[in-house]
Design an enzyme around this catalytic site. Sequence first.
Site, short mmCIF file in Angstrom:
data_model
loop_
_atom_site.label_atom_id
_atom_site.label_comp_id
_atom_site.label_asym_id
_atom_site.label_seq_id
_atom_site.Cartn_x
_atom_site.Cartn_y
_atom_site.Cartn_z
N LYS A 10 0.83 -1.21 0.00
CA LYS A 10 0.00 0.00 0.00
C LYS A 10 0.86 1.26 0.00
CE LYS A 10 -4.50 -1.46 1.51
NZ LYS A 10 -5.60 -1.34 2.46
N LYS A 67 -3.55 -11.20 -7.00
CA LYS A 67 -4.80 -11.45 -6.26
C LYS A 67 -5.95 -10.64 -6.86
CE LYS A 67 -5.64 -9.15 -2.53
NZ LYS A 67 -5.78 -8.51 -1.22
N LYS A 92 -10.37 -5.45 -5.06
CA LYS A 92 -11.32 -4.39 -5.37
C LYS A 92 -10.61 -3.08 -5.70
CE LYS A 92 -12.15 -4.60 -0.42
NZ LYS A 92 -13.07 -5.16 0.55
P1 TYM Z 1 -10.33 -6.94 3.16
O1 TYM Z 1 -11.45 -5.96 3.31
O2 TYM Z 1 -9.23 -6.60 2.22
O3 TYM Z 1 -10.91 -8.35 2.72
C1 TYM Z 1 -11.95 -9.01 3.44
C2 TYM Z 1 -11.72 -10.51 3.41
O4 TYM Z 1 -11.69 -10.99 2.05
C3 TYM Z 1 -10.52 -11.77 1.85
N1 TYM Z 1 -10.08 -11.61 0.44
C4 TYM Z 1 -9.84 -12.63 -0.40
N2 TYM Z 1 -9.94 -13.95 -0.25
C5 TYM Z 1 -9.64 -14.74 -1.31
N3 TYM Z 1 -9.24 -14.24 -2.52
C6 TYM Z 1 -9.13 -12.91 -2.72
N4 TYM Z 1 -8.76 -12.43 -3.89
C7 TYM Z 1 -9.44 -12.04 -1.62
N5 TYM Z 1 -9.43 -10.67 -1.48
C8 TYM Z 1 -9.83 -10.45 -0.20
C9 TYM Z 1 -9.49 -11.20 2.82
O5 TYM Z 1 -8.47 -12.14 3.09
C10 TYM Z 1 -10.38 -10.91 4.02
O6 TYM Z 1 -10.55 -12.08 4.80
N6 TYM Z 1 -7.52 -6.19 7.22
C11 TYM Z 1 -8.70 -6.88 6.72
C12 TYM Z 1 -9.95 -6.54 7.48
C13 TYM Z 1 -9.87 -6.73 8.96
C14 TYM Z 1 -9.91 -7.97 9.65
C15 TYM Z 1 -9.84 -7.63 11.01
C16 TYM Z 1 -9.98 -9.30 9.25
C17 TYM Z 1 -9.79 -5.75 9.89
N7 TYM Z 1 -9.79 -6.28 11.13
C18 TYM Z 1 -9.84 -8.62 12.01
C19 TYM Z 1 -9.97 -10.29 10.23
C20 TYM Z 1 -9.91 -9.95 11.59
C21 TYM Z 1 -8.91 -6.48 5.27
O7 TYM Z 1 -8.48 -5.46 4.83
O8 TYM Z 1 -9.72 -7.33 4.58
#
Ligand code: TYM
Length: 333
Positions: free
Chosen positions: A117, A199, A202
């Site tokens: 990032k 990956k 979004k």
């Molecule tokens: P975020 O918002 O980027 O994504 C949410 C969830 O989706 C999963 N994910 C994917 N899984 C498979 N293939 C992909 N291409 C893909 N893109 C996204 C992510 O692994 C995630 O599980 N930091 C985290 C949010 C967060 C969080 C937490 C998660 C904040 N606090 C506490 C778990 C526990 C994030 O940015 O996810």
Amino acid sequence: MAADKSKQVMFSGIQPSGIFTLGNYLGAVRNWSVMQSDFDSLFCLVDLHAITVRQDPATLRENIMRGFAVLMACGLDPERCTLFVQSHVPAHSQLSWLLGAYAQFGELSRMTQFKDKSQRYADNINAALFTYPVLMAADILLYQAELVPVGIDQKQHVELTRDIATRFNGIYGDTFTLPDVYFPKVGAKIMSLLDPTKKMSKSDDNPGSYVAVLDEPDVIIKKFRRAVTDSEARVRFSPDKPGVSNLMTIYAALTERDMAAIEAEFEGKGYGDFKQAVAEAVVETLRPVRRRFLDLMENPDYLLECCHKGAEKAAKKAEPTLKLVTERIGLIG
Ligand code: TYM
């Protein structure tokens, strides 16, 4: 709903970044929905994490409402889980500050998401982007979560959470439960449709690279038609066929078939038929989600009520840990 002490606590979160992708759905949200009743489950729309990149206020507000509605449309049921918005429960920010004193500069510098990032948003490498994983640790540890269902890209952050908890426990005695990460058997890393070595994300500039959970059926079909494959014209799962293997993974996750069965199904058929079948499986899975989303958006008062009730439930669950941590550190009540 009274807290069920016999159930393990599960926590996960997702950023309200406007679009939820098929990656988010298969890697995370779908499993949350399937598992929600087996655990004391908390799911959080992490708006405070989202502001680590610059957001337009009106768009952010809308994305939070829409994000909440999508999560409900994907099957998260406020009666069976605790579904809430992060900033509505101030204990997350409070614990995050406290835990910051137990996270090292060096370990935060090693986080690959921070490195990625800070390259992508080179003009805004702010302090919160750097301490992002500390807030994530607070999210998880606040509820003494035992299980954190996420996609593979979040593994490093959950490991750091364990390291912070272990360090804190080592200094003050047992305070935090050490969380385990949980990945889905298939779909923990869905790749971009246009560059299957990356990956599905979004934040990709090209919407052709991802399927959004709310994409209309004809858009989904078109995106799969343009998905990158290879010149072998054979449906086969292999590291040297990342495009086809990614489509097979999506198909496997949706139809619960294994790779051998999928290879057999498309034996002798071209990529056209295969892509059409994958696209149709995705369309049929997402059709009811889109319909429920549109219904929910008709009733913003109900959505807000669910948001606020979820926050109330979460705040109650968060209270004991925050109290314990402040005492352990030596702050006075
Ligand atoms: P975020 O918002 O980027 O994504 C949410 C969830 O989706 C999963 N994910 C994917 N899984 C498979 N293939 C992909 N291409 C893909 N893109 C996204 C992510 O692994 C995630 O599980 N930091 C985290 C949010 C967060 C969080 C937490 C998660 C904040 N606090 C506490 C778990 C526990 C994030 O940015 O996810």
